[in-house]
Write a protein that holds these residues in place. Structure first.
Motif, PDB file in Angstrom:
ATOM      1  N   GLU A 136       7.851  13.828  10.384  1.00 10.27           N
ATOM      2  CA  GLU A 136       8.909  12.817  10.296  1.00 10.27           C
ATOM      3  C   GLU A 136       8.434  11.616   9.481  1.00 10.27           C
ATOM      4  OE1 GLU A 136      11.581   9.944  13.240  1.00 10.27           O
ATOM      5  OE2 GLU A 136      10.557  11.700  14.074  1.00 10.27           O
ATOM      6  N   ALA A 137       7.187  11.211   9.706  1.00 10.92           N
ATOM      7  CA  ALA A 137       6.626  10.102   8.924  1.00 10.92           C
ATOM      8  C   ALA A 137       6.541  10.476   7.448  1.00 10.92           C
ATOM      9  CB  ALA A 137       5.246   9.734   9.462  1.00 10.92           C
ATOM     10  N   LEU A 138       6.155  11.712   7.174  1.00 15.48           N
ATOM     11  CA  LEU A 138       6.083  12.165   5.791  1.00 15.48           C
ATOM     12  C   LEU A 138       7.457  12.123   5.129  1.00 15.48           C
ATOM     13  CD1 LEU A 138       4.729  13.522   3.352  1.00 15.48           C
ATOM     14  CD2 LEU A 138       5.015  15.714   4.527  1.00 15.48           C
ATOM     15  N   GLU A 139       8.480  12.583   5.844  1.00 10.04           N
ATOM     16  CA  GLU A 139       9.831  12.565   5.284  1.00 10.04           C
ATOM     17  C   GLU A 139      10.306  11.130   5.039  1.00 10.04           C
ATOM     18  OE1 GLU A 139      11.684  15.051   4.151  1.00 10.04           O
ATOM     19  OE2 GLU A 139       9.935  16.319   4.571  1.00 10.04           O
ATOM     20  N   ASP A 140       9.987  10.232   5.967  1.00  9.91           N
ATOM     21  CA  ASP A 140      10.356   8.823   5.775  1.00  9.91           C
ATOM     22  C   ASP A 140       9.668   8.250   4.536  1.00  9.91           C
ATOM     23  OD1 ASP A 140      11.976   8.819   8.013  1.00  9.91           O
ATOM     24  OD2 ASP A 140      10.448   7.952   9.337  1.00  9.91           O
ATOM     25  N   MET A 141       8.400   8.589   4.363  1.00  8.57           N
ATOM     26  CA  MET A 141       7.662   8.121   3.193  1.00  8.57           C
ATOM     27  C   MET A 141       8.275   8.665   1.913  1.00  8.57           C
ATOM     28  SD  MET A 141       3.588   8.543   2.342  1.00  8.57           S
ATOM     29  CE  MET A 141       3.623  10.328   2.211  1.00  8.57           C
ATOM     30  N   VAL A 198       3.859  15.864  -1.016  1.00 11.56           N
ATOM     31  CA  VAL A 198       4.474  14.829  -1.843  1.00 11.56           C
ATOM     32  C   VAL A 198       4.601  15.321  -3.282  1.00 11.56           C
ATOM     33  CG1 VAL A 198       4.223  12.479  -2.724  1.00 11.56           C
ATOM     34  CG2 VAL A 198       3.653  12.968  -0.341  1.00 11.56           C
ATOM     35  N   ALA A 199       3.579  16.022  -3.753  1.00 16.47           N
ATOM     36  CA  ALA A 199       3.622  16.566  -5.111  1.00 16.47           C
ATOM     37  C   ALA A 199       4.762  17.567  -5.272  1.00 16.47           C
ATOM     38  CB  ALA A 199       2.286  17.226  -5.451  1.00 16.47           C
ATOM     39  N   SER A 200       5.046  18.324  -4.230  1.00 13.88           N
ATOM     40  CA  SER A 200       6.114  19.326  -4.314  1.00 13.88           C
ATOM     41  C   SER A 200       7.485  18.682  -4.470  1.00 13.88           C
ATOM     42  CB  SER A 200       6.091  20.231  -3.075  1.00 13.88           C
ATOM     43  OG  SER A 200       6.503  19.529  -1.918  1.00 13.88           O
ATOM     44  N   ALA A 201       7.577  17.381  -4.205  1.00 16.59           N
ATOM     45  CA  ALA A 201       8.836  16.655  -4.389  1.00 16.59           C
ATOM     46  C   ALA A 201       8.983  16.124  -5.815  1.00 16.59           C
ATOM     47  CB  ALA A 201       8.923  15.496  -3.391  1.00 16.59           C
ATOM     48  N   GLY A 202       8.019  16.441  -6.668  1.00 10.93           N
ATOM     49  CA  GLY A 202       8.147  16.075  -8.076  1.00 10.93           C
ATOM     50  C   GLY A 202       7.250  14.948  -8.542  1.00 10.93           C
ATOM     51  N   PHE A 203       6.352  14.489  -7.689  1.00  7.01           N
ATOM     52  CA  PHE A 203       5.457  13.392  -8.057  1.00  7.01           C
ATOM     53  C   PHE A 203       4.083  13.927  -8.452  1.00  7.01           C
ATOM     54  CE2 PHE A 203       8.375  11.624  -4.847  1.00  7.01           C
ATOM     55  CZ  PHE A 203       8.906  10.564  -5.557  1.00  7.01           C
ATOM     56  N   LEU A 204       3.424  13.218  -9.350  1.00  9.74           N
ATOM     57  CA  LEU A 204       1.998  13.427  -9.551  1.00  9.74           C
ATOM     58  C   LEU A 204       1.289  12.586  -8.491  1.00  9.74           C
ATOM     59  CD1 LEU A 204      -0.341  14.577 -11.268  1.00  9.74           C
ATOM     60  CD2 LEU A 204      -0.276  12.452 -12.586  1.00  9.74           C
ATOM     61  N   VAL A 205       0.454  13.213  -7.686  1.00  6.11           N
ATOM     62  CA  VAL A 205      -0.173  12.518  -6.558  1.00  6.11           C
ATOM     63  C   VAL A 205      -1.671  12.410  -6.785  1.00  6.11           C
ATOM     64  CG1 VAL A 205      -0.523  12.501  -4.057  1.00  6.11           C
ATOM     65  CG2 VAL A 205       1.613  13.403  -5.021  1.00  6.11           C
ATOM     66  N   LEU A 243      -4.751  14.838   4.961  1.00  5.58           N
ATOM     67  CA  LEU A 243      -4.353  13.943   3.882  1.00  5.58           C
ATOM     68  C   LEU A 243      -4.083  14.731   2.603  1.00  5.58           C
ATOM     69  CD1 LEU A 243      -3.910  11.032   2.913  1.00  5.58           C
ATOM     70  CD2 LEU A 243      -6.361  10.920   2.390  1.00  5.58           C
ATOM     71  N   ARG A 244      -4.916  15.719   2.342  1.00  4.13           N
ATOM     72  CA  ARG A 244      -4.706  16.524   1.139  1.00  4.13           C
ATOM     73  C   ARG A 244      -3.454  17.399   1.272  1.00  4.13           C
ATOM     74  NH1 ARG A 244     -10.591  18.049  -1.492  1.00  4.13           N
ATOM     75  NH2 ARG A 244     -11.289  15.872  -1.699  1.00  4.13           N
ATOM     76  N   LYS A 245      -3.174  17.853   2.459  1.00  2.00           N
ATOM     77  CA  LYS A 245      -1.934  18.605   2.666  1.00  2.00           C
ATOM     78  C   LYS A 245      -0.721  17.707   2.434  1.00  2.00           C
ATOM     79  CE  LYS A 245      -3.942  21.836   5.974  1.00  2.00           C
ATOM     80  NZ  LYS A 245      -4.033  22.250   7.398  1.00  2.00           N
ATOM     81  N   LYS A 250       6.495  11.883 -14.725  1.00  2.00           N
ATOM     82  CA  LYS A 250       6.367  10.488 -15.144  1.00  2.00           C
ATOM     83  C   LYS A 250       6.330   9.542 -13.949  1.00  2.00           C
ATOM     84  CE  LYS A 250       6.511  11.675 -19.440  1.00  2.00           C
ATOM     85  NZ  LYS A 250       5.226  11.700 -20.205  1.00  2.00           N
ATOM     86  N   LEU A 251       6.305  10.118 -12.750  1.00  2.00           N
ATOM     87  CA  LEU A 251       6.321   9.334 -11.513  1.00  2.00           C
ATOM     88  C   LEU A 251       5.111   9.712 -10.680  1.00  2.00           C
ATOM     89  CD1 LEU A 251      10.078   9.977 -10.693  1.00  2.00           C
ATOM     90  CD2 LEU A 251       9.136   8.007 -11.914  1.00  2.00           C
ATOM     91  N   ALA A 252       4.401   8.715 -10.174  1.00  2.00           N
ATOM     92  CA  ALA A 252       3.171   8.986  -9.433  1.00  2.00           C
ATOM     93  C   ALA A 252       3.172   8.308  -8.073  1.00  2.00           C
ATOM     94  CB  ALA A 252       1.953   8.524 -10.229  1.00  2.00           C
ATOM     95  N   VAL A 253       2.460   8.920  -7.154  1.00  2.00           N
ATOM     96  CA  VAL A 253       2.212   8.340  -5.838  1.00  2.00           C
ATOM     97  C   VAL A 253       0.707   8.360  -5.597  1.00  2.00           C
ATOM     98  CG1 VAL A 253       2.448   8.668  -3.346  1.00  2.00           C
ATOM     99  CG2 VAL A 253       4.444   8.954  -4.836  1.00  2.00           C
ATOM    100  N   MET A 254       0.172   7.223  -5.234  1.00  2.00           N
ATOM    101  CA  MET A 254      -1.224   7.130  -4.849  1.00  2.00           C
ATOM    102  C   MET A 254      -1.318   7.034  -3.328  1.00  2.00           C
ATOM    103  SD  MET A 254      -4.204   4.490  -6.128  1.00  2.00           S
ATOM    104  CE  MET A 254      -3.334   3.011  -5.617  1.00  2.00           C
TER     105      MET A 254
END
Length: 238
Positions: free
Chosen positions: A224-229, A65-72, A58-60, A41-45
């Protein structure tokens, strides 16, 4: 306008089908790379830089991000016509303005809501950061992340209405740390909006998505940037 750094280190698109968990489909009127569970029920664009939605890194990132539970969802806001290195960037921008990306983002967000998505976060890289900050100014999204932003002005930041994280490079000629510090001051002066600004030492514009996989330091900084995001989205849309 954009600077030369926006066009440096273009991705190799030969490996755009990188074997990840996502797929391409028509969504919200655009071709989109989509990764993650339809049950979320949570998405990231994610909004690309000038090199477009097919960029393998970008696709990686989308898959992670999807593996953290988001629909991307990664829309093709450039309509199959990404910037070609070595051609005049200003001429290309006339037909590919971030303002157009902003307008085309709205139907994608509506399509996400139509799937039952309750909260949407958006992250933009370089060109895409301007698209995301416009969405944040009108609260089309619930949280925003800008990575080495281009085109973004102090006035944009002052008008933001949702929590926003800005991840910048120390070596950025058009959007240098001095400007990002002004962004930080503007956010600190607005108690209604939570803001975060971080400068990555030794990194150049584009580092978070146009890194070289065989460069350990570049990969470390990009991760690190990915983790911050991810931390930002977990905090505000999860």
């Amino acid at each position: 306008m954009s600077g030369p750094q926006c066009c440096e280190n273009p991705p190799s698109l030969s490996s755009s089908s990188h074997g990840g968990g996502g797929h391409v489909e028509e969504f919200g009127g655009l071709k989109c790379y989509i990764s993650g569970s339809d049950d979320s029920k949570l998405a990231v664009m994610l909004v690309s830089d000038v090199f477009g939605y097919e960029a393998p890194n970008l696709r990686k990132i989308a898959d992670k991000v999807a593996s953290a539970g988001f629909l991307v969802v990664v829309p093709d806001f450039l309509h199959g016509d990404p910037y070609v290195p070595g051609t005049p960037i200003e001429a290309w921008l006339k037909g590919h303005g971030p303002d157009q990306g902003f307008e085309h983002a709205k139907p994608v967000i509506e399509a996400l809501k139509g799937k039952g998505i309750s909260k949407v976060g958006a992250a933009g890289y370089c060109w895409g950061a301007k698209v995301v900050v416009e969405l944040a100014k009108y609260a089309y999204i619930q949280a925003a992340v800008l990575l080495h932003p281009s085109f973004v002005t102090l006035e944009d930041i002052q008008a933001v209405k949702v929590p926003i994280s800005i991840l910048g490079a120390e070596i950025d000629h058009k959007w240098p740390p001095e400007l990002l510090k002004k962004f930080e001051e503007a956010l600190n002066a607005n108690p209604e909006v939570d803001g975060f600004v971080k400068i990555f030492p030794g990194r150049s514009h584009g580092w978070s998505v146009r890194y070289k996989e065989d460069d350990e330091e570049e990969v470390k900084a990009a991760n690190e940037a990915l983790e911050d995001m991810l931390d930002w989205f977990v905090k505000y849309i999860k």
